[in-house]
Design a protein around this motif. Structure first.
Motif, PDB file in Angstrom:
ATOM      1  N   MET A  59       0.850  -1.190   0.000  1.00 24.86           N
ATOM      2  CA  MET A  59       0.000   0.000   0.000  1.00 24.86           C
ATOM      3  C   MET A  59       0.887   1.242   0.000  1.00 24.86           C
ATOM      4  SD  MET A  59      -2.896  -1.144   2.780  1.00 24.86           S
ATOM      5  CE  MET A  59      -3.433  -2.854   2.843  1.00 24.86           C
ATOM      6  N   VAL A  60       0.481   2.262  -0.744  1.00 22.92           N
ATOM      7  CA  VAL A  60       1.300   3.460  -0.891  1.00 22.92           C
ATOM      8  C   VAL A  60       0.528   4.689  -0.421  1.00 22.92           C
ATOM      9  CG1 VAL A  60       2.549   4.963  -2.487  1.00 22.92           C
ATOM     10  CG2 VAL A  60       2.613   2.478  -2.800  1.00 22.92           C
ATOM     11  N   ILE A  61       1.167   5.484   0.416  1.00 28.69           N
ATOM     12  CA  ILE A  61       0.612   6.752   0.877  1.00 28.69           C
ATOM     13  C   ILE A  61       1.607   7.849   0.530  1.00 28.69           C
ATOM     14  CG2 ILE A  61      -0.108   8.124   2.882  1.00 28.69           C
ATOM     15  CD1 ILE A  61      -0.829   5.468   4.269  1.00 28.69           C
ATOM     16  N   ARG A  62       1.118   8.898  -0.066  1.00 25.97           N
ATOM     17  CA  ARG A  62       1.966  10.069  -0.329  1.00 25.97           C
ATOM     18  C   ARG A  62       1.744  11.069   0.795  1.00 25.97           C
ATOM     19  NH1 ARG A  62       2.025  13.731  -5.905  1.00 25.97           N
ATOM     20  NH2 ARG A  62       3.689  15.166  -5.249  1.00 25.97           N
ATOM     21  N   MET A  63       2.816  11.696   1.250  1.00 28.19           N
ATOM     22  CA  MET A  63       2.669  12.654   2.335  1.00 28.19           C
ATOM     23  C   MET A  63       3.530  13.884   2.081  1.00 28.19           C
ATOM     24  SD  MET A  63       5.028  11.261   5.515  1.00 28.19           S
ATOM     25  CE  MET A  63       4.825  12.775   6.427  1.00 28.19           C
ATOM     26  N   MET A  64       3.150  14.980   2.696  1.00 24.00           N
ATOM     27  CA  MET A  64       3.958  16.201   2.660  1.00 24.00           C
ATOM     28  C   MET A  64       3.841  16.873   4.019  1.00 24.00           C
ATOM     29  SD  MET A  64       6.050  18.327   1.400  1.00 24.00           S
ATOM     30  CE  MET A  64       6.218  17.560  -0.204  1.00 24.00           C
ATOM     31  N   PRO A  65       4.901  16.814   4.816  1.00 26.20           N
ATOM     32  CA  PRO A  65       4.925  17.501   6.118  1.00 26.20           C
ATOM     33  C   PRO A  65       5.600  18.859   5.972  1.00 26.20           C
ATOM     34  CG  PRO A  65       6.775  16.022   5.960  1.00 26.20           C
ATOM     35  CD  PRO A  65       6.099  16.016   4.603  1.00 26.20           C
ATOM     36  N   ASN A  66       5.847  19.523   7.083  1.00 29.72           N
ATOM     37  CA  ASN A  66       6.753  20.674   7.031  1.00 29.72           C
ATOM     38  C   ASN A  66       7.675  20.663   8.243  1.00 29.72           C
ATOM     39  OD1 ASN A  66       5.541  22.139   9.214  1.00 29.72           O
ATOM     40  ND2 ASN A  66       4.180  23.237   7.826  1.00 29.72           N
ATOM     41  N   MET A  67       8.628  21.580   8.246  1.00 30.97           N
ATOM     42  CA  MET A  67       9.722  21.555   9.208  1.00 30.97           C
ATOM     43  C   MET A  67       9.289  21.695  10.665  1.00 30.97           C
ATOM     44  SD  MET A  67      11.279  25.416   9.037  1.00 30.97           S
ATOM     45  CE  MET A  67      11.949  25.310  10.676  1.00 30.97           C
ATOM     46  N   ASN A  68       8.043  22.111  10.914  1.00 29.66           N
ATOM     47  CA  ASN A  68       7.593  22.358  12.281  1.00 29.66           C
ATOM     48  C   ASN A  68       7.192  21.079  13.017  1.00 29.66           C
ATOM     49  OD1 ASN A  68       7.943  25.158  11.931  1.00 29.66           O
ATOM     50  ND2 ASN A  68       5.966  25.299  10.914  1.00 29.66           N
ATOM     51  N   ILE A  96       8.481  20.457  16.642  1.00 26.72           N
ATOM     52  CA  ILE A  96       7.827  21.125  17.767  1.00 26.72           C
ATOM     53  C   ILE A  96       6.326  20.818  17.775  1.00 26.72           C
ATOM     54  CG2 ILE A  96       9.529  22.965  17.949  1.00 26.72           C
ATOM     55  CD1 ILE A  96       7.464  24.791  16.479  1.00 26.72           C
ATOM     56  N   GLN A  97       5.959  19.772  17.034  1.00 26.15           N
ATOM     57  CA  GLN A  97       4.582  19.274  16.972  1.00 26.15           C
ATOM     58  C   GLN A  97       3.605  20.319  16.433  1.00 26.15           C
ATOM     59  OE1 GLN A  97       5.037  18.013  21.188  1.00 26.15           O
ATOM     60  NE2 GLN A  97       4.333  16.004  20.499  1.00 26.15           N
ATOM     61  N   LYS A  98       4.081  21.091  15.446  1.00 29.38           N
ATOM     62  CA  LYS A  98       3.245  22.099  14.805  1.00 29.38           C
ATOM     63  C   LYS A  98       3.261  21.949  13.276  1.00 29.38           C
ATOM     64  CE  LYS A  98       1.657  24.525  18.288  1.00 29.38           C
ATOM     65  NZ  LYS A  98       0.193  24.657  18.539  1.00 29.38           N
ATOM     66  N   SER A  99       3.531  20.745  12.803  1.00 28.34           N
ATOM     67  CA  SER A  99       3.547  20.523  11.354  1.00 28.34           C
ATOM     68  C   SER A  99       2.130  20.504  10.790  1.00 28.34           C
ATOM     69  CB  SER A  99       4.222  19.191  11.028  1.00 28.34           C
ATOM     70  OG  SER A  99       4.154  18.905   9.645  1.00 28.34           O
ATOM     71  N   VAL A 100       2.009  20.834   9.525  1.00 29.55           N
ATOM     72  CA  VAL A 100       0.827  20.497   8.733  1.00 29.55           C
ATOM     73  C   VAL A 100       1.276  19.352   7.828  1.00 29.55           C
ATOM     74  CG1 VAL A 100      -0.853  21.240   7.034  1.00 29.55           C
ATOM     75  CG2 VAL A 100      -0.035  22.856   8.761  1.00 29.55           C
ATOM     76  N   THR A 101       0.682  18.188   8.002  1.00 27.71           N
ATOM     77  CA  THR A 101       1.058  17.021   7.211  1.00 27.71           C
ATOM     78  C   THR A 101      -0.119  16.606   6.342  1.00 27.71           C
ATOM     79  OG1 THR A 101       2.571  16.250   8.936  1.00 27.71           O
ATOM     80  CG2 THR A 101       1.861  14.638   7.297  1.00 27.71           C
ATOM     81  N   ALA A 102       0.106  16.580   5.043  1.00 28.90           N
ATOM     82  CA  ALA A 102      -0.947  16.173   4.104  1.00 28.90           C
ATOM     83  C   ALA A 102      -0.739  14.723   3.693  1.00 28.90           C
ATOM     84  CB  ALA A 102      -0.932  17.066   2.874  1.00 28.90           C
ATOM     85  N   LEU A 103      -1.839  13.989   3.525  1.00 27.68           N
ATOM     86  CA  LEU A 103      -1.799  12.591   3.120  1.00 27.68           C
ATOM     87  C   LEU A 103      -2.715  12.362   1.921  1.00 27.68           C
ATOM     88  CD1 LEU A 103      -2.155  10.828   6.610  1.00 27.68           C
ATOM     89  CD2 LEU A 103      -0.032  11.343   5.393  1.00 27.68           C
ATOM     90  N   ALA A 104      -2.268  11.464   1.038  1.00 34.62           N
ATOM     91  CA  ALA A 104      -3.102  11.040  -0.090  1.00 34.62           C
ATOM     92  C   ALA A 104      -2.794   9.576  -0.383  1.00 34.62           C
ATOM     93  CB  ALA A 104      -2.823  11.887  -1.327  1.00 34.62           C
ATOM     94  N   THR A 105      -3.790   8.832  -0.840  1.00 33.26           N
ATOM     95  CA  THR A 105      -3.574   7.425  -1.176  1.00 33.26           C
ATOM     96  C   THR A 105      -4.571   6.986  -2.238  1.00 33.26           C
ATOM     97  OG1 THR A 105      -3.269   5.202  -0.266  1.00 33.26           O
ATOM     98  CG2 THR A 105      -5.141   6.474   0.564  1.00 33.26           C
ATOM     99  N   LYS A 106      -4.261   5.853  -2.853  1.00 34.82           N
ATOM    100  CA  LYS A 106      -5.192   5.238  -3.798  1.00 34.82           C
ATOM    101  C   LYS A 106      -5.603   3.847  -3.348  1.00 34.82           C
ATOM    102  CE  LYS A 106      -3.621   7.697  -7.950  1.00 34.82           C
ATOM    103  NZ  LYS A 106      -3.075   7.558  -9.329  1.00 34.82           N
ATOM    104  N   ASN A 107      -4.771   3.216  -2.516  1.00 32.83           N
ATOM    105  CA  ASN A 107      -5.079   1.827  -2.160  1.00 32.83           C
ATOM    106  C   ASN A 107      -4.873   1.464  -0.697  1.00 32.83           C
ATOM    107  OD1 ASN A 107      -2.299   1.856  -2.030  1.00 32.83           O
ATOM    108  ND2 ASN A 107      -1.991  -0.019  -3.206  1.00 32.83           N
TER     109      ASN A 107
END
Length: 266
Positions: A116-125, A128-139
């Motif tokens: 199973m594959v998940i694409r993600m994009m976090p940021n440097m924060n 300090i537990q203040k990241s915005v993390t995006a997730l996307a998947t197909k399966n």
């Protein structure tokens, strides 16, 4: 207890690991691997709770459940092809390499088609537990997505985003800390050059920025209306705002975001 491996222990990888391991009751055993052994050894030494993985082949022997890939984009396909030589059917690959699509990762797995594959994009924060993390998947199953969501919520907030929007997401979240810090730097540099101590300047401007954004996000009027309300005629604020408007400050920011998005999808 789920076992999660982070491949690539650079700035972003270690930020995520630190965010996750700040909660000692997370129920996750975290492993780290980096092709540069000095980098790996430093991360394991400096991050309490991070376990070392000596070789990629140990993914199978350690029974790793989730593999987070944080390498350079150019290294993703060779790495996935190498991992495909192992028996990892049913495992989950999480890729945060910029501009690498779900299909690109999925197509690397010829022997383990049930990966199973998940694409993600976090940021440097994340650290300090203040990241915005995006997730996307197909399966990925709901069970896998729920686990990954909860894991990265240890680093901040998590948003499900369609893969088609990952370019824009990368610009407004992954890249934006650089632009925001540039703005912060300009303000603090100005304060320090006019006699403020660094710590006091940082404290004042930090609170002004955070408070302004929170205030604006809770307002029921448009953002420009808030600006106009603050800019009292013949006051100090309006004089500075005229400079921003005349130099098309908003368009400069949009141009920066556009350039970042273009790179994120190429």
């Amino acid at each position: 207890m789920k076992k999660v491996l982070f491949i690539g222990l650079g700035h972003m990888g270690t930020a995520l690991v630190k965010g996750i391991l700040k909660n000692p009751n997370n129920g996750i055993k975290v492993f780290g691997y980096d092709a540069i052994k000095e980098v790996q050894e430093k991360a394991v030494k400096n991050i309490k709770g991070l376990n070392s993985l000596n070789d990629i082949s140990d993914i199978e022997t350690k029974n790793i459940d989730f593999i987070v890939i944080g390498t350079r984009p150019i290294d993703v396909e060779p790495l996935c092809s190498k991992i495909d030589q192992l028996n990892i059917n049913g495992k989950t690959i999480i890729c945060m390499a910029n501009a690498v699509t779900i299909d690109t990762v999925q197509n690397c797995f010829k022997q383990n088609e049930n990966v199973m594959v998940i694409r993600m994009m976090p940021n440097m924060n994340a650290s300090i537990q203040k990241s915005v993390t995006a997730l996307a998947t197909k399966n990925a199953s709901n069970e896998k997505m729920n686990f990954v969501t909860k894991m990265f919520e240890l680093c901040g907030i998590v948003e499900n985003v369609s893969e088609e929007n990952f370019g824009t997401l990368t610009a407004i979240s992954g890249c934006s800390p650089s632009y925001i810090i540039s703005f912060y730097k300009a303000m603090t540099d100005y304060a320090i050059s006019n006699g403020f101590e660094k710590e006091q300047a940082f404290r004042i401007i930090e609170e002004a920025i955070i408070g302004s954004v929170i205030n604006a996000s809770k307002s029921e009027v448009s953002l420009r209306s808030i600006v106009d309300q603050i800019c009292v005629p013949n006051g100090s604020t309006i004089e500075g705002q005229k400079v921003l408007d005349n130099k098309e400050f908003e368009n400069i920011i949009k141009e920066a975001l556009k350039a970042a998005e273009k790179k994120a999808v190429s």
